[in-house]
Design a protein around this motif. Structure first.
Motif, PDB file in Angstrom:
ATOM      1  N   SER A 247       0.842  -1.201   0.000  1.00 43.88           N
ATOM      2  CA  SER A 247       0.000   0.000   0.000  1.00 43.88           C
ATOM      3  C   SER A 247       0.876   1.249   0.000  1.00 43.88           C
ATOM      4  N   SER A 248       0.483   2.232  -0.803  1.00 43.13           N
ATOM      5  CA  SER A 248       1.324   3.420  -0.969  1.00 43.13           C
ATOM      6  C   SER A 248       0.477   4.646  -1.251  1.00 43.13           C
ATOM      7  N   THR A 249       1.086   5.801  -1.017  1.00 42.65           N
ATOM      8  CA  THR A 249       0.494   7.082  -1.387  1.00 42.65           C
ATOM      9  C   THR A 249       1.467   7.798  -2.311  1.00 42.65           C
ATOM     10  N   ILE A 250       0.902   8.498  -3.298  1.00 40.87           N
ATOM     11  CA  ILE A 250       1.721   9.146  -4.326  1.00 40.87           C
ATOM     12  C   ILE A 250       1.342  10.619  -4.417  1.00 40.87           C
ATOM     13  N   GLN A 251       2.346  11.464  -4.390  1.00 41.41           N
ATOM     14  CA  GLN A 251       2.152  12.903  -4.576  1.00 41.41           C
ATOM     15  C   GLN A 251       3.138  13.379  -5.638  1.00 41.41           C
ATOM     16  N   GLN A 252       2.601  13.851  -6.773  1.00 37.60           N
ATOM     17  CA  GLN A 252       3.457  14.303  -7.863  1.00 37.60           C
ATOM     18  C   GLN A 252       2.991  15.659  -8.385  1.00 37.60           C
ATOM     19  N   LYS A 253       3.950  16.424  -8.824  1.00 40.98           N
ATOM     20  CA  LYS A 253       3.666  17.764  -9.310  1.00 40.98           C
ATOM     21  C   LYS A 253       3.132  17.725 -10.743  1.00 40.98           C
ATOM     22  N   ALA A 254       2.269  18.661 -11.043  1.00 44.15           N
ATOM     23  CA  ALA A 254       1.854  18.849 -12.436  1.00 44.15           C
ATOM     24  C   ALA A 254       3.012  19.488 -13.198  1.00 44.15           C
ATOM     25  N   LEU A 255       3.178  19.105 -14.442  1.00 41.96           N
ATOM     26  CA  LEU A 255       4.272  19.661 -15.241  1.00 41.96           C
ATOM     27  C   LEU A 255       3.970  21.101 -15.643  1.00 41.96           C
ATOM     28  N   SER A 256       4.995  21.919 -15.533  1.00 38.33           N
ATOM     29  CA  SER A 256       4.863  23.303 -16.019  1.00 38.33           C
ATOM     30  C   SER A 256       4.907  23.303 -17.534  1.00 38.33           C
ATOM     31  N   GLN A 257       4.563  24.416 -18.146  1.00 40.49           N
ATOM     32  CA  GLN A 257       4.579  24.506 -19.601  1.00 40.49           C
ATOM     33  C   GLN A 257       5.979  24.282 -20.144  1.00 40.49           C
ATOM     34  N   SER A 258       6.977  24.822 -19.461  1.00 43.21           N
ATOM     35  CA  SER A 258       8.365  24.641 -19.923  1.00 43.21           C
ATOM     36  C   SER A 258       8.800  23.185 -19.806  1.00 43.21           C
ATOM     37  N   ASP A 259       8.345  22.490 -18.761  1.00 39.91           N
ATOM     38  CA  ASP A 259       8.681  21.076 -18.615  1.00 39.91           C
ATOM     39  C   ASP A 259       8.007  20.232 -19.695  1.00 39.91           C
ATOM     40  N   LYS A 260       6.785  20.592 -20.058  1.00 41.54           N
ATOM     41  CA  LYS A 260       6.098  19.883 -21.141  1.00 41.54           C
ATOM     42  C   LYS A 260       6.873  20.017 -22.451  1.00 41.54           C
ATOM     43  N   ILE A 261       7.360  21.209 -22.714  1.00 40.73           N
ATOM     44  CA  ILE A 261       8.113  21.454 -23.952  1.00 40.73           C
ATOM     45  C   ILE A 261       9.417  20.653 -23.936  1.00 40.73           C
ATOM     46  N   LYS A 262      10.095  20.624 -22.786  1.00 40.02           N
ATOM     47  CA  LYS A 262      11.346  19.860 -22.672  1.00 40.02           C
ATOM     48  C   LYS A 262      11.106  18.373 -22.913  1.00 40.02           C
ATOM     49  N   LEU A 263      10.027  17.868 -22.341  1.00 34.91           N
ATOM     50  CA  LEU A 263       9.726  16.447 -22.504  1.00 34.91           C
ATOM     51  C   LEU A 263       9.338  16.131 -23.947  1.00 34.91           C
ATOM     52  N   ARG A 264       8.582  17.026 -24.578  1.00 36.73           N
ATOM     53  CA  ARG A 264       8.210  16.831 -25.980  1.00 36.73           C
ATOM     54  C   ARG A 264       9.444  16.859 -26.867  1.00 36.73           C
TER      55      ARG A 264
END
Length: 229
Positions: A60-77
């Motif tokens: 059993s686990s809990t997960i907390q993750q940040k939403a990607l910023s616009q700049s992070d989306k561009i970097k990942l793309r």
């Protein structure tokens, strides 16, 4: 052994079992996730989120993750378009405070085409210690070249699986050694009977005689033919 010694031994065994169970099955770990969105020989990892596994036994686990910023989306793309690798660093903190880090990589295009739906596998050894943290994607094992709109890359949807080490079968060496010892003692007392056939017992004597006879016949073919007539 008196009754007091028996009670002490039972108590030691009981508390040892409880302690082992706490380590192997009831521990918890905290995992800090950091990722690199720019391809580099010396990658810079930035914070992605945190996972807390409350029970290593149940997973059993809990997960907390940040939403990607616009700049992070561009970097990942851009990382996906360049056919580069996405890198994830998992910093594991155990319940005793010890830390260990693992780095896992997958093709960025696989992560993008899955729309950031990934799987994190946490593998444990027999004592409950984390030995690997690996990353995979849920929907595909290859990049298919699909075009994913950048607004689909909002945040990670992560599934966490805890994998326990399975103990293999243990050979019963004690029983085998006892069997060999009994056989040795029986031989010394002359109790073991040799049930082999006559040929199995004396083949080392019979074979040389046959070879000598064959060689003699080959050396004296006339004598053998005369004897036949």
């Amino acid at each position: 052994m008196n009754i007091k010694c028996v009670i002490v031994c039972l108590l030691i065994y009981f508390f040892s079992f409880i302690y082992a169970s706490n380590i192997e099955y009831d521990g918890y770990v905290h995992i800090n996730l950091r990722h690199a969105l720019v391809s580099s020989e010396s990658p810079v990892f930035t914070d992605r989120g945190n996972i807390t596994i409350q029970s290593l036994r149940t997973g059993s686990s809990t997960i907390q993750q940040k939403a990607l910023s616009q700049s992070d989306k561009i970097k990942l793309r851009d990382l996906s378009a360049a056919n580069k690798f996405y890198q994830l660093k998992s910093i594991v903190t155990a319940s005793d405070g010890s830390q260990v880090s693992f780095v896992s990589t997958i093709k960025a295009c696989m992560l993008v085409e899955s729309e950031l739906s990934d799987i994190l596998s946490v593998s444990l050894d027999y004592s409950g210690k984390v030995i690997t943290v690996t990353l995979a994607v849920a929907s595909t094992s290859t990049c298919e070249g699909a075009t994913v709109p950048i607004d689909k890359l909002k945040e990670f949807t992560t599934s966490v699986f805890v994998r326990h080490t399975e103990n293999g079968p243990v050979p019963d060496t004690a029983t085998y050694i006892q069997k060999l010892e009994r056989e040795r003692e029986a031989k010394e007392r002359g109790e073991v009977k040799d049930n082999r056939s006559f040929l199995a017992k004396y083949w080392m004597y019979i074979v040389p005689v046959i070879i000598i006879m064959v060689l003699s016949s080959a050396a004296n073919p006339d004598g053998a033919g005369g004897a036949a007539r």
